[in-house]
Design a protein around this motif. Sequence first.
Motif, PDB file in Angstrom:
ATOM      1  N   THR A   1      35.286  -1.917  25.886  1.00 19.41           N
ATOM      2  CA  THR A   1      35.842  -2.089  27.226  1.00 19.41           C
ATOM      3  C   THR A   1      35.866  -0.746  27.962  1.00 19.41           C
ATOM      4  OG1 THR A   1      38.084  -1.803  26.345  1.00 19.41           O
ATOM      5  CG2 THR A   1      37.247  -4.048  26.555  1.00 19.41           C
ATOM      6  N   PRO A   2      35.408  -0.699  29.204  1.00 19.67           N
ATOM      7  CA  PRO A   2      35.376   0.571  29.937  1.00 19.67           C
ATOM      8  C   PRO A   2      36.771   1.026  30.359  1.00 19.67           C
ATOM      9  CG  PRO A   2      34.671  -1.214  31.357  1.00 19.67           C
ATOM     10  CD  PRO A   2      34.831  -1.801  29.983  1.00 19.67           C
ATOM     11  N   ILE A   3      36.901   2.329  30.579  1.00 19.13           N
ATOM     12  CA  ILE A   3      38.148   2.908  31.058  1.00 19.13           C
ATOM     13  C   ILE A   3      37.836   3.856  32.218  1.00 19.13           C
ATOM     14  CG2 ILE A   3      39.421   2.730  28.892  1.00 19.13           C
ATOM     15  CD1 ILE A   3      38.735   5.604  28.294  1.00 19.13           C
ATOM     16  N   GLU A   4      38.762   3.955  33.134  1.00 18.58           N
ATOM     17  CA  GLU A   4      38.659   4.908  34.243  1.00 18.58           C
ATOM     18  C   GLU A   4      39.620   6.056  33.972  1.00 18.58           C
ATOM     19  OE1 GLU A   4      39.467   5.401  39.050  1.00 18.58           O
ATOM     20  OE2 GLU A   4      39.941   3.516  38.030  1.00 18.58           O
ATOM     21  N   ILE A   5      39.098   7.272  33.860  1.00 17.75           N
ATOM     22  CA  ILE A   5      39.917   8.452  33.602  1.00 17.75           C
ATOM     23  C   ILE A   5      40.546   8.903  34.910  1.00 17.75           C
ATOM     24  CG2 ILE A   5      39.930  10.797  32.710  1.00 17.75           C
ATOM     25  CD1 ILE A   5      37.273  10.025  31.246  1.00 17.75           C
ATOM     26  N   VAL A   6      41.881   9.038  34.915  1.00 16.45           N
ATOM     27  CA  VAL A   6      42.608   9.386  36.137  1.00 16.45           C
ATOM     28  C   VAL A   6      43.516  10.575  35.864  1.00 16.45           C
ATOM     29  CG1 VAL A   6      44.189   8.585  37.916  1.00 16.45           C
ATOM     30  CG2 VAL A   6      42.575   6.984  36.883  1.00 16.45           C
ATOM     31  N   GLY A   7      43.410  11.602  36.715  1.00 14.26           N
ATOM     32  CA  GLY A   7      44.315  12.751  36.642  1.00 14.26           C
ATOM     33  C   GLY A   7      45.319  12.665  37.775  1.00 14.26           C
ATOM     34  N   GLY A   8      45.114  13.524  38.801  1.00 15.85           N
ATOM     35  CA  GLY A   8      45.970  13.443  39.972  1.00 15.85           C
ATOM     36  C   GLY A   8      45.562  12.330  40.918  1.00 15.85           C
ATOM     37  N   GLY A   9      44.357  11.789  40.736  1.00 15.06           N
ATOM     38  CA  GLY A   9      43.880  10.694  41.570  1.00 15.06           C
ATOM     39  C   GLY A   9      43.407  11.121  42.943  1.00 15.06           C
ATOM     40  N   THR A  10      43.287  12.437  43.198  1.00 12.17           N
ATOM     41  CA  THR A  10      42.936  12.900  44.534  1.00 12.17           C
ATOM     42  C   THR A  10      41.442  12.892  44.801  1.00 12.17           C
ATOM     43  OG1 THR A  10      42.901  15.206  43.773  1.00 12.17           O
ATOM     44  CG2 THR A  10      44.977  14.363  44.645  1.00 12.17           C
ATOM     45  N   ARG A  11      40.611  12.706  43.769  1.00 14.61           N
ATOM     46  CA  ARG A  11      39.156  12.727  43.948  1.00 14.61           C
ATOM     47  C   ARG A  11      38.509  11.365  43.665  1.00 14.61           C
ATOM     48  NH1 ARG A  11      40.843  17.493  41.803  1.00 14.61           N
ATOM     49  NH2 ARG A  11      40.095  19.408  42.794  1.00 14.61           N
ATOM     50  N   ARG A  12      39.290  10.314  43.661  1.00  7.06           N
ATOM     51  CA  ARG A  12      38.756   9.007  43.296  1.00  7.06           C
ATOM     52  C   ARG A  12      37.778   8.474  44.331  1.00  7.06           C
ATOM     53  NH1 ARG A  12      43.692   5.349  41.133  1.00  7.06           N
ATOM     54  NH2 ARG A  12      42.016   4.177  40.108  1.00  7.06           N
ATOM     55  N   ALA A  13      37.805   9.024  45.557  1.00  5.35           N
ATOM     56  CA  ALA A  13      36.890   8.564  46.598  1.00  5.35           C
ATOM     57  C   ALA A  13      35.513   9.217  46.494  1.00  5.35           C
ATOM     58  CB  ALA A  13      37.473   8.839  47.982  1.00  5.35           C
ATOM     59  N   LEU A  14      35.344  10.167  45.583  1.00  7.74           N
ATOM     60  CA  LEU A  14      34.064  10.857  45.432  1.00  7.74           C
ATOM     61  C   LEU A  14      33.235  10.150  44.359  1.00  7.74           C
ATOM     62  CD1 LEU A  14      35.314  14.554  45.506  1.00  7.74           C
ATOM     63  CD2 LEU A  14      34.628  13.095  47.418  1.00  7.74           C
ATOM     64  N   GLY A  15      31.948  10.005  44.598  1.00  5.30           N
ATOM     65  CA  GLY A  15      31.087   9.298  43.665  1.00  5.30           C
ATOM     66  C   GLY A  15      31.198   7.792  43.853  1.00  5.30           C
ATOM     67  N   ARG A  16      30.608   7.038  42.918  1.00  3.83           N
ATOM     68  CA  ARG A  16      30.705   5.576  42.962  1.00  3.83           C
ATOM     69  C   ARG A  16      32.081   5.117  42.501  1.00  3.83           C
ATOM     70  NH1 ARG A  16      25.739   2.583  42.628  1.00  3.83           N
ATOM     71  NH2 ARG A  16      23.899   3.912  42.668  1.00  3.83           N
ATOM     72  N   GLN A  17      32.363   3.854  42.746  1.00  5.40           N
ATOM     73  CA  GLN A  17      33.606   3.256  42.277  1.00  5.40           C
ATOM     74  C   GLN A  17      33.452   2.856  40.814  1.00  5.40           C
ATOM     75  OE1 GLN A  17      36.746   2.728  43.741  1.00  5.40           O
ATOM     76  NE2 GLN A  17      37.183   2.227  41.618  1.00  5.40           N
ATOM     77  N   PRO A  18      34.193   3.485  39.888  1.00  3.34           N
ATOM     78  CA  PRO A  18      34.055   3.126  38.474  1.00  3.34           C
ATOM     79  C   PRO A  18      34.759   1.817  38.159  1.00  3.34           C
ATOM     80  CG  PRO A  18      35.761   4.774  38.728  1.00  3.34           C
ATOM     81  CD  PRO A  18      35.166   4.572  40.098  1.00  3.34           C
ATOM     82  N   THR A  19      34.416   1.260  37.016  1.00  6.68           N
ATOM     83  CA  THR A  19      35.094   0.064  36.528  1.00  6.68           C
ATOM     84  C   THR A  19      35.894   0.433  35.293  1.00  6.68           C
ATOM     85  OG1 THR A  19      33.209  -0.529  35.127  1.00  6.68           O
ATOM     86  CG2 THR A  19      33.247  -1.421  37.369  1.00  6.68           C
TER      87      THR A  19
END
Length: 348
Positions: A22-40
């Motif tokens: 199962t895939p996971i999305e690695i999240v830190g501060g969440g401030t760069r989530r708009a960069l790159g493609r949308q992960p699953t």
Amino acid sequence: MRDNDSAQALAAAVRAAYDAGTPIEIVGGGTRRALGRQPTGAPLSVAGHVGIVEYDPAEFVVTVRAGTPIAALEEILGQERQALAVDVPRLDATSTIGGALAIGLTGPSRPYSGALRDAVLGVRIVSGTGEILRFGGQVLKNVAGFDVARLMVGAYGTLGLLLDASLRLTRRAEVEEVRDLVLDWPAAHAALRRWEGALPVTGACYVGGTLHVRLAGREERVAAARRIVGGETGKPAFFTDMRDLRGPFFAPSDDLWRLLVPSGAPWEPETLIDWAGTQRLWRLSGDPGPVFQYAARWRGQAMRLMGGDRSQGPWAPIAPATMALMGRIKAAMDPRAILNRGRLYPDW
């Protein structure tokens, strides 16, 4: 700063995801989530994995956990009159070291201090199988595996979950100031060429008919450079905003494209010129054809930095041979493609 080592818990979470496929999305501060493609995938937070692992000011190296906010690290370094060796972008106070390394962007100091990956001496990561691995070292003379460590920078979390990083430091400048000069681009480019290596320039950006130049270093050297550069006193916050992708030019009304081209490439309308000429930020809505054509004409690179349809991907097409090599690296580090699946490419 609080200290918390969550490495074993994070490794266990990745191992469980690997076993289940199962895939996971690695999240830190969440401030760069708009960069790159949308992960699953289900979010896996590294925000609690914080603290300084090792810091000896005499060595000009710090080892820090990936969830540590950049602002908190800089506060500690400032007590020793030290700073990170390069401009590290952050979008707000919660931006983390791990997120900055995963995206791999470098601020306005890039031509003068090197890229963010150049400041990375070593990393500790969790692979896509849940194994904790270490690459590189903590001192300048220990460079075993250095290239592997630098692969993590700009991989968008698709090659491993960053746990810790050893980063090169520098002395903090005694003084820093900005000079503004009203010039056309050919004159601005010629001036930058004259000053290259001779003056303590740490940033040079051209936008709206004005060349903004940042001078930093010892007080007497900056004063001498000011007399040579001339111009008017600019706003110190200008380069901070450039580093952190803030200000009117970064308004979300259009797609914002980032191009890397030779410094002598001509100026285009709606373009901001950074890195003394080699980085161009181009606001353009709709068909990205002109951006890709411009980059190809000057043998450069192009990517969408902000805006647009994230499902289409932000990068220009990659040569098949290069893509095949990248695919082999991905398969070795994350064989079941569970880490930030889709963030770089659909099959990743």
